[in-house]
Enzyme design. Structure first.
Site, short mmCIF file in Angstrom:
data_model
loop_
_atom_site.label_atom_id
_atom_site.label_comp_id
_atom_site.label_asym_id
_atom_site.label_seq_id
_atom_site.Cartn_x
_atom_site.Cartn_y
_atom_site.Cartn_z
N SER A 61 8.54 0.76 2.93
CA SER A 61 7.50 0.74 1.89
C SER A 61 6.76 -0.60 1.86
O SER A 61 6.00 -0.84 2.79
CB SER A 61 8.00 1.22 0.52
OG SER A 61 8.35 2.60 0.60
N HIS A 66 1.06 -11.72 -5.79
CA HIS A 66 -0.21 -12.24 -6.31
C HIS A 66 0.13 -13.50 -7.09
O HIS A 66 1.04 -13.47 -7.93
CB HIS A 66 -0.88 -11.23 -7.25
CG HIS A 66 -1.05 -9.87 -6.63
ND1 HIS A 66 -2.08 -9.55 -5.79
CD2 HIS A 66 -0.26 -8.76 -6.69
CE1 HIS A 66 -1.95 -8.29 -5.38
NE2 HIS A 66 -0.86 -7.79 -5.91
N CYS A 81 12.74 2.07 0.21
CA CYS A 81 13.39 3.37 0.21
C CYS A 81 14.54 3.36 1.23
O CYS A 81 14.80 2.36 1.88
CB CYS A 81 12.37 4.46 0.56
SG CYS A 81 11.66 4.26 2.20
#
Lengths: 123, 123
Positions: A61, A66, A81
């Site tokens: 995934s 940020h 996952c």
């Protein structure tokens, strides 16, 4: 059916001052600790004094970051996952600066089959 | 201090069968609806029958998708800061297939200054 875990990590402190190369190195170490494989990485720098956005696309995934240096704030998220271990990846990030404050929310990601409520009627 | 909202969107149904180009178009429409600006896009296809991972890097943070066609499952997440409206972006995604089942969790993203608990002691 649970597909994976999605961890939202809030960091107050030094993480917000890392540059793109330092964030990449940290996130690669996190991915490795979680048993995930990095497929590609993409970073964007917002001006001279601005923050950084970065994404590692994983076979399992993703990890994103940020930063807002002006708020001493860095927002990471880790979605993994399969057999990977996102909590170990998160520990690499939060322990990178022992004096920084961090907070982790762990959310299960799962297919909403069998959801109760109005949307279930659409199945 | 709240920096933005992070929406985790679980979709059961047709979203899982969209290809990378279709997902990109949908996510671009979502970004536009939310008032966000796309800086770059990155997609990865997992084999002939496999799913797709995609990321839009936004000036306001990101939108990602991961699909598992074998589970009829698509996992989106939308993180937007500033004056953007991530709920409008999410609506574009969930309403794209009116008969699909979808579920949205909305999380606030905020700098953990003033967090109560053991981590606060590290400040």
């Amino acid at each position: 059916m649970i597909i994976g875990q999605h961890l939202l990590i809030e960091c107050h402190g030094q993480h917000a001052n890392l540059d793109a190369g330092q964030l990449l190195a940290l996130m690669e170490r996190a991915a490795q600790a979680g048993g995930a494989r990095v497929l590609s990485q993409h970073f964007h720098k917002f001006g001279e004094q601005g923050g950084v956005t970065g994404v590692l696309i994983l076979a399992e995934s993703h990890i994103t970051v940020h930063t807002w240096p002006e708020h001493h704030y860095a927002a990471f998220d880790i979605f993994m996952c399969g057999d990977s271990q996102p909590s170990k990846a998160a520990a690499v990030i939060t322990q990178h600066f022992p004096t920084a404050t961090s907070h982790i929310k762990t959310m299960e990601r799962s297919c909403p089959t069998g959801v109760n409520g109005p949307q279930a009627a659409a199945l």
